[in-house]
Every structure is written in structure tokens, then in C-alpha cells.
Design a protein around this motif. Structure first.
Motif, PDB file in Angstrom:
ATOM      1  N   ALA A  54      10.499  -4.940   0.338  1.00 41.90           N
ATOM      2  CA  ALA A  54      11.912  -4.725  -0.003  1.00 41.90           C
ATOM      3  C   ALA A  54      12.805  -5.418   1.019  1.00 41.90           C
ATOM      4  O   ALA A  54      13.805  -6.040   0.665  1.00 41.90           O
ATOM      5  CB  ALA A  54      12.210  -3.225  -0.047  1.00 41.90           C
ATOM      6  N   ASP A  55      12.417  -5.335   2.308  1.00 42.05           N
ATOM      7  CA  ASP A  55      13.196  -5.982   3.367  1.00 42.05           C
ATOM      8  C   ASP A  55      13.202  -7.494   3.195  1.00 42.05           C
ATOM      9  O   ASP A  55      14.170  -8.168   3.537  1.00 42.05           O
ATOM     10  CB  ASP A  55      12.610  -5.607   4.739  1.00 42.05           C
ATOM     11  N   ALA A  56      12.095  -8.038   2.641  1.00 36.67           N
ATOM     12  CA  ALA A  56      12.012  -9.488   2.450  1.00 36.67           C
ATOM     13  C   ALA A  56      12.730  -9.919   1.188  1.00 36.67           C
ATOM     14  O   ALA A  56      12.847 -11.108   0.924  1.00 36.67           O
ATOM     15  CB  ALA A  56      10.542  -9.914   2.384  1.00 36.67           C
ATOM     16  N   GLY A  57      13.180  -8.967   0.397  1.00 31.77           N
ATOM     17  CA  GLY A  57      13.903  -9.304  -0.822  1.00 31.77           C
ATOM     18  C   GLY A  57      13.017  -9.818  -1.933  1.00 31.77           C
ATOM     19  O   GLY A  57      13.456 -10.580  -2.801  1.00 31.77           O
ATOM     20  N   ILE A  58      11.765  -9.420  -1.943  1.00 34.65           N
ATOM     21  CA  ILE A  58      10.843  -9.881  -2.985  1.00 34.65           C
ATOM     22  C   ILE A  58      10.967  -8.964  -4.187  1.00 34.65           C
ATOM     23  O   ILE A  58      10.903  -7.741  -4.041  1.00 34.65           O
ATOM     24  CB  ILE A  58       9.403  -9.891  -2.418  1.00 34.65           C
ATOM     25  N   PRO A  59      11.181  -9.538  -5.384  1.00 33.76           N
ATOM     26  CA  PRO A  59      11.414  -8.702  -6.571  1.00 33.76           C
ATOM     27  C   PRO A  59      10.170  -7.901  -6.949  1.00 33.76           C
ATOM     28  O   PRO A  59       9.072  -8.426  -7.013  1.00 33.76           O
ATOM     29  CB  PRO A  59      11.774  -9.705  -7.666  1.00 33.76           C
ATOM     30  N   MET A  60      10.359  -6.608  -7.184  1.00 28.02           N
ATOM     31  CA  MET A  60       9.247  -5.730  -7.553  1.00 28.02           C
ATOM     32  C   MET A  60       9.617  -4.903  -8.769  1.00 28.02           C
ATOM     33  O   MET A  60      10.792  -4.615  -9.005  1.00 28.02           O
ATOM     34  CB  MET A  60       8.926  -4.781  -6.392  1.00 28.02           C
ATOM     35  N   ARG A  61       8.584  -4.465  -9.487  1.00 30.64           N
ATOM     36  CA  ARG A  61       8.830  -3.619 -10.658  1.00 30.64           C
ATOM     37  C   ARG A  61       9.340  -2.248 -10.241  1.00 30.64           C
ATOM     38  O   ARG A  61      10.127  -1.639 -10.947  1.00 30.64           O
ATOM     39  CB  ARG A  61       7.531  -3.395 -11.430  1.00 30.64           C
ATOM     40  N   ASP A  62       8.813  -1.749  -9.128  1.00 33.24           N
ATOM     41  CA  ASP A  62       9.111  -0.383  -8.709  1.00 33.24           C
ATOM     42  C   ASP A  62       8.619  -0.261  -7.270  1.00 33.24           C
ATOM     43  O   ASP A  62       7.854  -1.094  -6.810  1.00 33.24           O
ATOM     44  CB  ASP A  62       8.353   0.604  -9.616  1.00 33.24           C
ATOM     45  N   LEU A  63       9.038   0.790  -6.570  1.00 30.67           N
ATOM     46  CA  LEU A  63       8.476   1.033  -5.235  1.00 30.67           C
ATOM     47  C   LEU A  63       7.057   1.568  -5.423  1.00 30.67           C
ATOM     48  O   LEU A  63       6.808   2.346  -6.322  1.00 30.67           O
ATOM     49  CB  LEU A  63       9.289   2.109  -4.502  1.00 30.67           C
ATOM     50  N   VAL A  64       6.146   1.142  -4.551  1.00 30.89           N
ATOM     51  CA  VAL A  64       4.799   1.725  -4.591  1.00 30.89           C
ATOM     52  C   VAL A  64       4.703   2.701  -3.445  1.00 30.89           C
ATOM     53  O   VAL A  64       4.937   2.327  -2.303  1.00 30.89           O
ATOM     54  CB  VAL A  64       3.705   0.655  -4.373  1.00 30.89           C
ATOM     55  N   THR A  65       4.366   3.934  -3.727  1.00 34.55           N
ATOM     56  CA  THR A  65       4.175   4.892  -2.638  1.00 34.55           C
ATOM     57  C   THR A  65       2.764   5.445  -2.747  1.00 34.55           C
ATOM     58  O   THR A  65       2.147   5.428  -3.808  1.00 34.55           O
ATOM     59  CB  THR A  65       5.175   6.046  -2.703  1.00 34.55           C
ATOM     60  N   SER A  66       2.262   5.918  -1.624  1.00 33.20           N
ATOM     61  CA  SER A  66       0.892   6.386  -1.618  1.00 33.20           C
ATOM     62  C   SER A  66       0.759   7.605  -0.740  1.00 33.20           C
ATOM     63  O   SER A  66       1.449   7.746   0.274  1.00 33.20           O
ATOM     64  CB  SER A  66      -0.011   5.257  -1.117  1.00 33.20           C
ATOM     65  N   CYS A  67      -0.125   8.507  -1.143  1.00 36.62           N
ATOM     66  CA  CYS A  67      -0.341   9.717  -0.362  1.00 36.62           C
ATOM     67  C   CYS A  67      -1.766  10.192  -0.618  1.00 36.62           C
ATOM     68  O   CYS A  67      -2.368   9.857  -1.644  1.00 36.62           O
ATOM     69  CB  CYS A  67       0.663  10.786  -0.781  1.00 36.62           C
ATOM     70  N   SER A  68      -2.294  10.962   0.312  1.00 37.22           N
ATOM     71  CA  SER A  68      -3.649  11.461   0.123  1.00 37.22           C
ATOM     72  C   SER A  68      -3.626  12.985   0.016  1.00 37.22           C
ATOM     73  O   SER A  68      -2.689  13.640   0.481  1.00 37.22           O
ATOM     74  CB  SER A  68      -4.534  11.036   1.295  1.00 37.22           C
ATOM     75  N   ALA A  69      -4.674  13.517  -0.604  1.00 32.84           N
ATOM     76  CA  ALA A  69      -4.799  14.976  -0.710  1.00 32.84           C
ATOM     77  C   ALA A  69      -6.277  15.322  -0.664  1.00 32.84           C
ATOM     78  O   ALA A  69      -7.134  14.493  -0.974  1.00 32.84           O
ATOM     79  CB  ALA A  69      -4.162  15.485  -2.004  1.00 32.84           C
ATOM     80  N   GLY A  70      -6.582  16.532  -0.253  1.00 36.31           N
ATOM     81  CA  GLY A  70      -7.985  16.939  -0.166  1.00 36.31           C
ATOM     82  C   GLY A  70      -8.166  18.369  -0.595  1.00 36.31           C
ATOM     83  O   GLY A  70      -7.233  19.015  -1.082  1.00 36.31           O
ATOM     84  N   TYR A  71      -9.381  18.869  -0.405  1.00 40.06           N
ATOM     85  CA  TYR A  71      -9.711  20.222  -0.855  1.00 40.06           C
ATOM     86  C   TYR A  71     -10.658  20.844   0.165  1.00 40.06           C
ATOM     87  O   TYR A  71     -11.822  20.487   0.238  1.00 40.06           O
ATOM     88  CB  TYR A  71     -10.381  20.119  -2.232  1.00 40.06           C
ATOM     89  N   LEU A  72     -10.140  21.766   1.002  1.00 45.44           N
ATOM     90  CA  LEU A  72     -10.971  22.423   2.022  1.00 45.44           C
ATOM     91  C   LEU A  72     -10.716  23.913   1.979  1.00 45.44           C
ATOM     92  O   LEU A  72      -9.593  24.349   1.723  1.00 45.44           O
ATOM     93  CB  LEU A  72     -10.601  21.891   3.422  1.00 45.44           C
ATOM     94  N   ASN A  73     -11.751  24.715   2.270  1.00 44.44           N
ATOM     95  CA  ASN A  73     -11.605  26.178   2.239  1.00 44.44           C
ATOM     96  C   ASN A  73     -10.960  26.617   0.935  1.00 44.44           C
ATOM     97  O   ASN A  73     -10.064  27.469   0.914  1.00 44.44           O
ATOM     98  CB  ASN A  73     -10.737  26.681   3.424  1.00 44.44           C
TER      99      ASN A  73
END
Lengths: 290, 241
Positions: free
Chosen positions: B143-162
């Protein structure tokens, strides 16, 4: 990076001849220097130094090891430089291998003295825990994040700042150990020794362009150099290491002149770095107290 | 080992559905076309984008779209034990590929034929979720470089413990042996672009954990949008508008 046109090259060279460089500095001025210490919490010591647009991070990690058989009373220090592709697309993959190796060796030469460990800027005998058996191994890793010329000086400054921030844990050795056995060690979690950096030198690189030499060259000034000499000078004004780069030969009198210029400039740089480092350390102290 | 204590707090004091503290900074590398630093808790990565620029290797040039390249490296000091080989190991190669594919799907490459976009991501501190932090940093840098994108890509992780789904795992939770689901999400288009999981999970739990990760992605997207708006305001202010 886009290449420079002939007109631009003349402009830069002319400016240096007239003692006004492209960013307005005189030939012997450094760019603004910012130091932040303690940036890598899991390392024993770390610092981030910015000189103009050149930015480097140095970290110091201490691990227990065995001293070499030739020098049983000295610890070991190893310096590694890594140029990140973030700084320059040409550093991608193995592109920066040569440059990283050159910088690592130049730093080791400036800071660590001869192969016997004599004359080192870092006092290796302070790293010994049990003579002949256990010593501290310091691994100094530097990363170049942004490259705008004068990498060696910035790396030298960052290592000095990182060492000033380094806290080595106190080690208690169990007394009852025979001469051949490895003594048991108890690494303290609470007591730390601040590393003594009063003897660590600073590195000044003088780049010769035309008939004059400039200090702290930017990346647009560096391609014009005929030769460059990097001199490390310590607090007492003694020269600790010297590296000459560049193909063109230098008259010996020019080299002596460069050394005296470097000695004079080192006092200014040393005091500037010292004040920046103590300001950065004080900031950490304030953060911890608040 | 107990990862969620009886009061419902995790090892670092967070609640199961709580994400770590986010911090982003745009324009960290002066010479790059676009750059960003992204922190998720103790994980800190810096991304730089160079491009669109002329293709270096003519054999890879494409006449109808831009070539997207990516390199992921970890600094020597980023992990607790020193890493001896920062580049070229298999994990780095795989993550480089993953980031490239994720960003390539999102960049409007057909607008920049015969050109090359380089994304370089450097991990400064690793405490779990480096993959996600890298994708988020790359989005900001693009985004800072001004490159055209379809949408923002965001990423996150999740897990399963106890028996509890946990959002945004740190290194200790990640190495606990439970499942680790990483999701790459396009918030506006409401589409999942990246989905990776390791270890085992019962089939009826997978949906829950993935949904939790998607919620995390949406929260990160809100934060990224705020950061970009603030950055634009700063740029306007500096231009005297």
C-alpha cells in the motif's frame, strides 16, 4: 538504484571540491546519528543505529564455551554481518555474500586485534570464567536494514552501542572440581555485569574523491571514490585497525594525513556516540522505572 | 502443561479470544518504494517492496502481467538460539512461496505487464505467528508503494489447546503440539486466500478455529485501515493541504 548521469556526477564531484556536498554538509561532517539500545529483548545486548538513511541493528549474545587451547585465559568473540534484501534488492539470495564477508572481516580486524588476540578493543580476558575450561563466547550479529553509504562506520557504531548495552550474567563456579573435570556452573538470573566498552574503538571511513577526502559518504558519493581508508581509533587516539579499499594507489603522505584526520574526527565521533548511547540507556532506565 | 488456567487466562495473561498488541509503522526503509514494520506482540517483522520496475531476468518476463517475487529471511538474532543460516533453508523457502502466492492473488498484476515487483520480508524478532506478521507487513508495504490491489490481505493464526480455541498463538503455545491454523483473508471481498494447518484437530473443531482466525483477520484489517488513513493524513499535512 537508478544510475547517475554525467551532469550529476560532475555536480557531486564539484561540490566535494568546494566543500559543500549534495546534502549541504562539509567534507568532515557526519550525518545525524540516532542510537536506540535494548531493541532485541532476548539478546544480552542490542542497539539500532541510524546515520542519515543508513540503518543497522546489532545484537550481542553470550554463550558459555571452552576457550581455545592456545589462549586459555581469553574468551572468544565472533562478528557476523548480514545485509538484508530489505535494504537493497541486489542483496537478495546470495547477492550480499561478498559484501557481508568483507564487512565482517573488516570489523573483526578493527575491533578484535591480531590473531593472537593482542591489542583487541574488546578485553577478552574479562570473558573468562574458569581458566582453560569455561569462557564466554560472544556472538555479535549485525543486520543492515537500510543502506545509504558508509556501512562500516554505522556497523562499528552499532556494535559499540550494543556492547555498551550488554549485560553478562554472573556465573558461580562450584569450587570443588579437579583439574580435568568440567566444573559445574550456576548462571545467575539476577546478577549481571555490564560490559566494559571504554576501550572499544570507533571506525572512521575516509573516502577519497578527486583530491579531497570526505567522511560518511552517501551511496551516491561512494561510486566516485578512487580509494577509501577505514581507520579505527580508540579513546586514547591510538589507531586500532586500518583497511584500504579501492584500486587506486595512495601516496604514503596522503595515508599519514588521512590517519591524523581520522584521529581528530574520532574524538568528535566518540563523544557524539557516547552521549547518544548514554541518552539511549537512560531512556531504557526511565522506561523500566515508570 | 497448562496453557489456559482455570480462570481462563493464557500464559501471557491474555484471554483465549484476545489478540496480542499490534503496532505498525509505514515508511521505515527510506530507499524502498514501500516499506512497513509490523509487530504482533513480540514478533516483529520489516517488509520492503521494490517495484514495479524492469524485470531483471528477461526469461521470466511476462507480456500480460507483472512478475511478483518474494524473499523471507530471519535475522540471526530473531530466535532465542542463534540461527546460523538465515536464508535458503527449507522453511524460509516455503514461507517465501506462501507469501508470494498470497500477495500475487491480490495484486492487480494485469495493470503492470512486463514489470517486476519484489517483496522482501525480514523477521527481526520471532515469537510465533511470523507468517501472519509477514503477510500483514507486506500488505502495508505494498500500500505504501502505491501498488494497486484488489483488497487488503490480512493474516492471523489460531490454535486449540486445553479444549479451548486460542487466537494468535505465541511461540510457546505454537510449540505445545496442538494444532496451528494460519488464515489469510481478504476482508472486503470476504474470501479466504491462505489456509494452512498442522497437527490434528477433530473435524467439528476445525470450523470453529478457522472462524476464530478469520475474526482475528478482520480485526487486523480494521487496524491496518486506521494506520493507512493516519499515514495519508500525515502525507497531506506535510504537503500543506
Amino acid at each position: 538504484m537508478v544510475g547517475l548521469s554525467l551532469g550529476e556526477k560532475h555536480f557531486i564531484k564539484g561540490g566535494i571540491d568546494q566543500n559543500i556536498r549534495s546534502d549541504g554538509r562539509k567534507r568532515d561532517y557526519y550525518r545525524p546519528i540516532f542510537v536506540k539500545t535494548g531493541v532485541i529483548p532476548q539478546a544480552n545486548g542490542s542497539a539500532r543505529v541510524r546515520m542519515g538513511a543508513t540503518e543497522v541493528i546489532a545484537s550481542v549474545k553470550a554463550e558459555l564455551g571452552k576457550p581455545s587451547a592456545l589462549h586459555p585465559d581469553k574468551g572468544k568473540v565472533a562478528i557476523f554481518v548480514d545485509c538484508s534484501a530489505v535494504a537493497e534488492p541486489t542483496f537478495e539470495g546470495r547477492g550480499a555474500e561478498e559484501l557481508s564477508a568483507e564487512l565482517s572481516v573488516a570489523l573483526e580486524r578493527c575491533l578484535l586485534g591480531g590473531t593472537s588476540g593482542a591489542g583487541a578493543g574488546i578485553d577478552l580476558t574479562s570473558l573468562i570464567v574458569a581458566e582453560g575450561k569455561i569462557c564466554w563466547d560472544l556472538y555479535i550479529d549485525s543486520l543492515v536494514i537500510s543502506s545509504d553509504g558508509n556501512l562500516l562506520d554505522a556497523l562499528g557504531a552499532s556494535i559499540k552501542a550494543a556492547l555498551a548495552n550488554t549485560a553478562i550474567p554472573k556465573v558461580n563456579i562450584s569450587a570443588a572440581a579437579s583439574a580435568d573435570e568440567q566444573p559445574e556452573v550456576d548462571i545467575s538470573d539476577e546478577e549481571f555485569l555490564q560490559f566494559d566498552t571504554s576501550a572499544v574503538p570507533v571506525i572512521i571511513t575516509l573516502t577519497q574523491v578527486g583530491r579531497h577526502y570526505i567522511v560518511d559518504a552517501t551511496s551516491e558519493e561512494e561510486p566516485h571514490m578512487s580509494s577509501a581508508v577505514s581507520i579505527s581509533v580508540n579513546r586514547k587516539g591510538h589507531v586500532c585497525g586500518l583497511t584500504k579499499r579501492g584500486g587506486e594507489g595512495l601516496d604514503p603522505s596522503v595515508v599519514s594525513d588521512m590517519i591524523s584526520v581520522a584521529q581528530h574526527l574520532s574524538e568528535l565521533l566518540m563523544s557524539r556516540l557516547d552521549s547518544e548511547i548514554s541518552a539511549a540507556e537512560a531512556e531504557i532506565g526511565d522506561d523500566e522505572e515508570s | 502443561m497448562e496453557f489456559v488456567n482455570p480462570e481462563g487466562l493464557r500464559l501471557d495473561g491474555r484471554r483465549p479470544m484476545e489478540m496480542r498488541q499490534l503496532r505498525a509503522e509505514i515508511g521505515a526503509v527510506a530507499r524502498a518504494d514501500g516499506s512497513a514494520v509490523f509487530e504482533m506482540g513480540n514478533t516483529k517483522v520489516i517488509a520492503a517492496v521494490y517495484g514495479p520496475r524492469e524485470v531483471q531476468n528477461k526469461s521470466q518476463q511476462s507480456n500480460d502481467q507483472a512478475l511478483v517475487r518474494c524473499e523471507y529471511t530471519m535475522a540471526n538474532f530473531s530466535t532465542g538460539d542463534r540461527k546460523r543460516k538465515p536464508k535458503g533453508d527449507r522453511r524460509s523457502t516455503e514461507i517465501s512461496l506462501v507469501i508470494r502466492q498470497t500477495m500475487e492473488a491480490c495484486i492487480l498484476t494485469h495493470l503492470m505487464p512486463r514489470s517486476q515487483i519484489d517483496i522482501y520480508v525480514q523477521v527481526l524478532q520471532a515469537d510465533g505467528g511470523t507468517r501472519s506478521a509477514c503477510i500483514n507487513a507486506a500488505t502495508l508495504a505494498l500500500a505504501d508503494a502505491g501498488i494497486p490491489m484488489r483488497d487488503l490481505v490480512t493474516s492471523c493464526s489460531a490454535g486449540y489447546l486445553n479444549s479451548t480455541p486460542l487466537l494468535d498463538l505465541n511461540y510457546l503455545e505454537d510449540s505445545a503440539g496442538g494444532a496451528d491454523v494460519t488464515v489469510g483473508f481478504l476482508p472486503k471481498l470476504d474470501r479466504v486466500t491462505l489456509l494452512q494447518m498442522d497437527a490434528k484437530l477433530p473435524v467439528d473443531i476445525v470450523e470453529n478455529v478457522m472462524q476464530l482466525a478469520i475474526e482475528g483477520c478482520k480485526a487486523i484489517a480494521t487496524y491496518i485501515r486506521e494506520v493507512l488513513l493516519e499515514n495519508t493524513k500525515q502525507l497531506e499535512y506535510r504537503r500543506g493541504l
